[in-house]
Structures are given as C-alpha cells and as structure tokens.
Scaffold this active site. Structure first.
Site, PDB file in Angstrom:
ATOM      1  N   PRO A 113       0.624  -1.349  -0.071  1.00 47.62           N
ATOM      2  CA  PRO A 113      -0.347  -0.415   0.085  1.00 47.62           C
ATOM      3  C   PRO A 113       1.025   1.197   0.009  1.00 47.62           C
ATOM      4  O   PRO A 113       1.629   1.438   0.308  1.00 47.62           O
ATOM      5  CB  PRO A 113      -0.829  -0.116   1.356  1.00 47.62           C
ATOM      6  CG  PRO A 113      -0.192  -1.149   2.056  1.00 47.62           C
ATOM      7  CD  PRO A 113       0.500  -2.069   1.481  1.00 47.62           C
ATOM      8  N   ASP A 114       0.859   2.482  -0.707  1.00 53.76           N
ATOM      9  CA  ASP A 114       1.628   3.210  -0.454  1.00 53.76           C
ATOM     10  C   ASP A 114       0.619   3.868   0.762  1.00 53.76           C
ATOM     11  O   ASP A 114       0.103   3.984   1.593  1.00 53.76           O
ATOM     12  CB  ASP A 114       0.529   4.479  -2.187  1.00 53.76           C
ATOM     13  CG  ASP A 114      -0.524   4.918  -1.934  1.00 53.76           C
ATOM     14  OD1 ASP A 114      -0.990   4.949  -1.403  1.00 53.76           O
ATOM     15  OD2 ASP A 114      -0.838   5.648  -3.324  1.00 53.76           O
ATOM     16  N   PHE A 115       1.160   5.064   1.186  1.00 50.17           N
ATOM     17  CA  PHE A 115       0.558   6.297   1.964  1.00 50.17           C
ATOM     18  C   PHE A 115      -0.581   6.839   2.344  1.00 50.17           C
ATOM     19  O   PHE A 115      -1.432   7.196   2.891  1.00 50.17           O
ATOM     20  CB  PHE A 115       1.806   7.025   2.618  1.00 50.17           C
ATOM     21  CG  PHE A 115       3.248   7.074   3.198  1.00 50.17           C
ATOM     22  CD1 PHE A 115       3.453   5.048   3.741  1.00 50.17           C
ATOM     23  CD2 PHE A 115       4.040   8.078   3.828  1.00 50.17           C
ATOM     24  CE1 PHE A 115       4.046   5.168   5.003  1.00 50.17           C
ATOM     25  CE2 PHE A 115       4.884   7.743   4.172  1.00 50.17           C
ATOM     26  CZ  PHE A 115       4.553   6.542   4.841  1.00 50.17           C
ATOM     27  N   ARG A 116      -1.038   7.543   1.148  1.00 50.79           N
ATOM     28  CA  ARG A 116      -2.358   7.945   0.686  1.00 50.79           C
ATOM     29  C   ARG A 116      -3.543   8.063   0.128  1.00 50.79           C
ATOM     30  O   ARG A 116      -4.268   8.830   0.401  1.00 50.79           O
ATOM     31  CB  ARG A 116      -1.486   9.771   0.506  1.00 50.79           C
ATOM     32  CG  ARG A 116      -0.702  10.344   1.653  1.00 50.79           C
ATOM     33  CD  ARG A 116      -0.134  12.061   1.534  1.00 50.79           C
ATOM     34  NE  ARG A 116       1.212  12.133   2.409  1.00 50.79           N
ATOM     35  CZ  ARG A 116       2.447  11.231   2.004  1.00 50.79           C
ATOM     36  NH1 ARG A 116       2.705  10.550   1.461  1.00 50.79           N
ATOM     37  NH2 ARG A 116       2.585  12.033   3.062  1.00 50.79           N
ATOM     38  N   ASN A 146      11.443   4.765  -1.547  1.00 53.83           N
ATOM     39  CA  ASN A 146      10.381   3.722  -1.443  1.00 53.83           C
ATOM     40  C   ASN A 146      11.587   2.592  -0.931  1.00 53.83           C
ATOM     41  O   ASN A 146      12.952   2.940  -0.805  1.00 53.83           O
ATOM     42  CB  ASN A 146       9.862   2.473  -2.383  1.00 53.83           C
ATOM     43  CG  ASN A 146       8.525   3.706  -3.033  1.00 53.83           C
ATOM     44  OD1 ASN A 146       8.585   4.429  -2.491  1.00 53.83           O
ATOM     45  ND2 ASN A 146       8.227   2.820  -4.524  1.00 53.83           N
ATOM     46  N   ASP A 206      11.177  -0.494  -0.161  1.00 54.63           N
ATOM     47  CA  ASP A 206      10.326  -2.120  -0.199  1.00 54.63           C
ATOM     48  C   ASP A 206      12.117  -2.558  -0.736  1.00 54.63           C
ATOM     49  O   ASP A 206      11.952  -3.839  -1.505  1.00 54.63           O
ATOM     50  CB  ASP A 206       9.707  -2.342  -1.034  1.00 54.63           C
ATOM     51  CG  ASP A 206       9.680  -0.890  -2.364  1.00 54.63           C
ATOM     52  OD1 ASP A 206      10.109  -0.948  -3.108  1.00 54.63           O
ATOM     53  OD2 ASP A 206       8.255  -0.686  -2.983  1.00 54.63           O
ATOM     54  N   HIS A 265      14.879   7.654   1.502  1.00 57.12           N
ATOM     55  CA  HIS A 265      14.239   7.467   2.677  1.00 57.12           C
ATOM     56  C   HIS A 265      15.391   6.238   3.136  1.00 57.12           C
ATOM     57  O   HIS A 265      14.831   6.144   4.023  1.00 57.12           O
ATOM     58  CB  HIS A 265      12.983   7.642   2.292  1.00 57.12           C
ATOM     59  CG  HIS A 265      11.788   9.221   1.670  1.00 57.12           C
ATOM     60  ND1 HIS A 265      11.249   9.060   1.719  1.00 57.12           N
ATOM     61  CD2 HIS A 265      12.979  10.033   2.062  1.00 57.12           C
ATOM     62  CE1 HIS A 265      10.776  10.210   1.199  1.00 57.12           C
ATOM     63  NE2 HIS A 265      12.256  10.825   1.902  1.00 57.12           N
TER      64      HIS A 265
END
Ligand code: CNA
Length: 352
Positions: free
Chosen positions: A34-37, A108, A110, A127
């Site tokens: 899932p993304d954040f927003r 990301n 991941d 990040h």
C-alpha cells in the site's frame, strides 16, 4: 494517452539521453504494497489498529522512542522479500539495459528496484532502506540477522534491542525529523542539471526535500509525471513542455514499451525475473534479496561484456558488482561504520 506520451517516446527513440527517475510508493502498489495516502487502501487509512496519535507518528523518531511497536508491526508487513517488482520497475531495469538510465531516485524502502535488477550505482534510496540497522541511542550497528531474530523474539515483544546499551534498534529508514543520506544531496548537486528527461512517478510530491527534485531540473529537461493525481510542481509551477499522464504506472509502462518497440525484450525480462524470484521466494529476506540482486548484477555484467563496450563513465560494472558483494557481506557479518549512518547536518525529511 498515446499522443501525450509522444514527446517522451521521441526523446527516447533518439537515444543518447540521460534519464532520471523520481519515484514513490505508487510504483509499488501494483506489487501489493500500500502507498501512504491513497484513500481507503493507503497505509495511513489502515493504521487505526495501531492506536497512533496521528498516522505519520509511525515514522516519527520521537514517537518511536516511546512506542516502537507501531513501526515494527508495519515493518514486519513491509519487510523486503515478500513482494515482486512491478511492470514499472522492469521498465526502469530496461532503461538501464538500454543505457538510457542515469539515476533512479526513490522514496521507497521496498528494494524492488534492486530486485528488478537495477544496479546499486544507479539507485538513490533517498529515504534509506532496510539494508543497515542502528541503535537509536548509542548508534552501534546491528546485523540484519540479529534484527530479524529480535523481531520474532516474544521476550522482547518483537522489538530489536541493542546488544551494547539495550536501546531500541531501527533500520536506517529515514524518519520525519532525520536527515537524508549524503549521497542524495551529493548527486543532486553534481548532476541534477544534466538530466535530459525526468520521469516522476507514483508520488504525491508531499515529502520534502525529495519533492523539490522535479523543480530543480534544467529548463531543457523534459519532465514527465505518471501518477493518478496531478501534484507538486506539475500543478503549482507547470512548464509548457511538461507531460502529465494521470493513470496507473504499470499501464503506462506497458504502453511505453509497445510505443518504443521493446515488447519482446520486456516480456522476456519479466518472465525470466519472475521465474527466478518464484524459485527464490520462500523465506526471502533482505540478505537473500541482496544476494539475488548480486546474481542479477553479475548476469547483467556478463550480458554487457558479451554484447557491448563498457560504459565510458564512472559506472564500471565490475566495481558495481564488488560494491553489491560488499553490501551483502557487510549486511551479514561485518559491522557497518557508524559514520555511514544518516546523521549529517543535511536538511531533514519534512512533510508539506
Ligand atoms: P504517497 O504520498 O502515498 O503518494 C503516492 C502517490 O501515488 C499518490 O499520489 C497516489 O495517487 C499515486 N498512486 C498510487 N498508486 C498508483 C498507481 N498504481 N499508479 C499511479 N499512481 C499511483 O507516497 P509518496 O511516495 O509520495 O510519499 C513518500 C513516502 C511514502 C516515503 O517516505 C516512502 O518511504 C513512503 N512509502 C513507501 C512505500 C514503499 O516502499 N513501497 C510504501 C508506502 C509508503
């Protein structure tokens, strides 16, 4: 969409272009992360069970000090190894193989760029990543193996704990309030003006300083946004030449592949990589993920040596393979240097 993509297709067909990718969580939603927003499916929407004061708290260092459980619940779900790269990741890999890729900046964590076979040298994990872990108090490193062991240890309630000072240990993922890796700023300074094409994809462009990258590219650079929503500088300070495609990243990747006449190579790449990942998938952790990316890197090296002259720039493929090897070894046995952690006096990660 086909018409809107024409300026990009024309530039790529001309060849000899330096492309940079600037990506976010939306390029990985197709993999099941899932993304954040995104409303309803985004992580922030689904964090209610963690009883956070506000959703972003899960990535805030001060909150982590008091309550590391929320982060580790999420980390367990997102830990690299469970997910396969998407079509969009394989497009990035193909751009690398075609010698069009200059840099792949990603927000990301991941590691799916690596799993698609993009080499370490091209990737800027702005990040941070799960590749290294440090104690938040004494900053001593912890190996991935120990971290994973602690995450499963019920007596520690699944919270990795420093062997030296008993402080909490956290992967080197950049939290709000922490600085980004030096490499991000170094490359920004050195080469942002050099890119001919900037493909911005799957990001809401709300996290700074990453969100500034697209506005820093030169006036001659073709900026392309591939995202469900129009956002950031594409909305607030658009350029006449901007290409904006409001659609699914994977769908756009597939169309681009067809428009560029790369279909056969692309399908072969996806098929081979997916087969390999499925063979290696059971229990795949980060160390295995890195070993796999090393294997893929070696294959790329062999392909490149067999078919073409090596690049005449700093990207000596054998150096890259050595670097990845070193990463694998250091993540498994050697302690990483404290000085490599992200504690420089660089700008911190902030949200708009
Ligand atoms: P975000 O703020 O959640 O934005 C994602 C954007 O992508 C939104 O504009 C969505 O509309 C769009 N989007 C979602 N799915 C698709 C799709 N299939 N095709 C096209 N567009 C899509 O995420 P950002 O990356 O902008 O925010 C930065 C945060 C998210 C970073 O700090 C990351 O560490 C963090 N994050 C990373 C992951 C990951 O590693 N996969 C997952 C979730 C969050």
């Amino acid at each position: 969409m086909e018409e809107a993509l024409q300026p990009l297709v024309e530039r790529l067909k001309k060849g000899n272009v330096k492309i940079s990718l600037m990506t976010g969580a939306g390029i990985s939603t197709g993999a099941g992360i899932p993304d954040f927003r995104s409303p309803k499916t985004g992580l922030y929407h689904n964090l209610a069970r963690l009883n956070l004061p506000h959703p972003e708290a899960v990535f805030e260092i001060n909150y982590f000090r008091e309550n590391p459980h929320a982060f580790y619940t999420l980390a367990d779900e997102l830990y690299p190894g469970r997910f396969l790269p998407t079509k969009f990741h394989f497009l990035i890999r193909l751009l690398q193989d075609k010698k069009l890729l200059r840099r792949a900046y990603t927000q990301n964590i991941d590691a799916l760029e690596r799993l698609s076979g993009v080499l370490d040298d091209y990737i800027v994990e702005a990040h941070g990543s799960f590749a290294r872990n440090h104690c938040i108090d004494c900053h001593k490193p912890m190996s991935i193996a120990d971290l994973r062991k602690d995450m499963k240890d019920k007596s520690l309630k699944g919270i990795p704990t420093c062997r030296h000072c008993k402080g909490y240990v956290k992967p080197d993922i950049v939290f709000f309030g922490e600085s980004l890796p030096r490499r991000f700023f170094d490359l920004w300074e050195e080469e942002i003006e050099e890119y001919d094409v900037a493909i911005v994809a799957g990001t809401s462009l709300t996290v700074f300083p990453f969100a500034m990258l697209p506005s820093e590219v030169s006036k001659d650079c073709l900026r392309v946004l591939i995202n469900k929503d129009k956002c950031g500088t594409f909305e607030t300070d658009p350029r006449d030449s901007d290409v904006v495609i409001q659609d699914e990243c994977d769908k756009v990747a597939e169309l681009l592949v067809d428009l560029l006449g790369w279909r056969d190579e692309f399908d072969q790449l996806v098929e081979e990589a997916t087969k390999k990942h499925k063979e290696n998938r059971l229990g795949l952790g980060l160390d295995e993920t890195q070993a796999l990316s090393e294997k893929l890197a070696k294959e790329i090296e062999q392909d490149i040596q067999a078919n073409t002259e090596p690049r005449d720039e700093e990207n000596d493929i054998s150096d890259i393979v050595d670097e990845i090897n070193e990463l694998v070894i250091s993540s498994e046995s050697k302690p990483s240097k404290d000085s490599e952690s992200n504690h420089d006096s660089e700008p911190e990660i902030t949200e708009e």
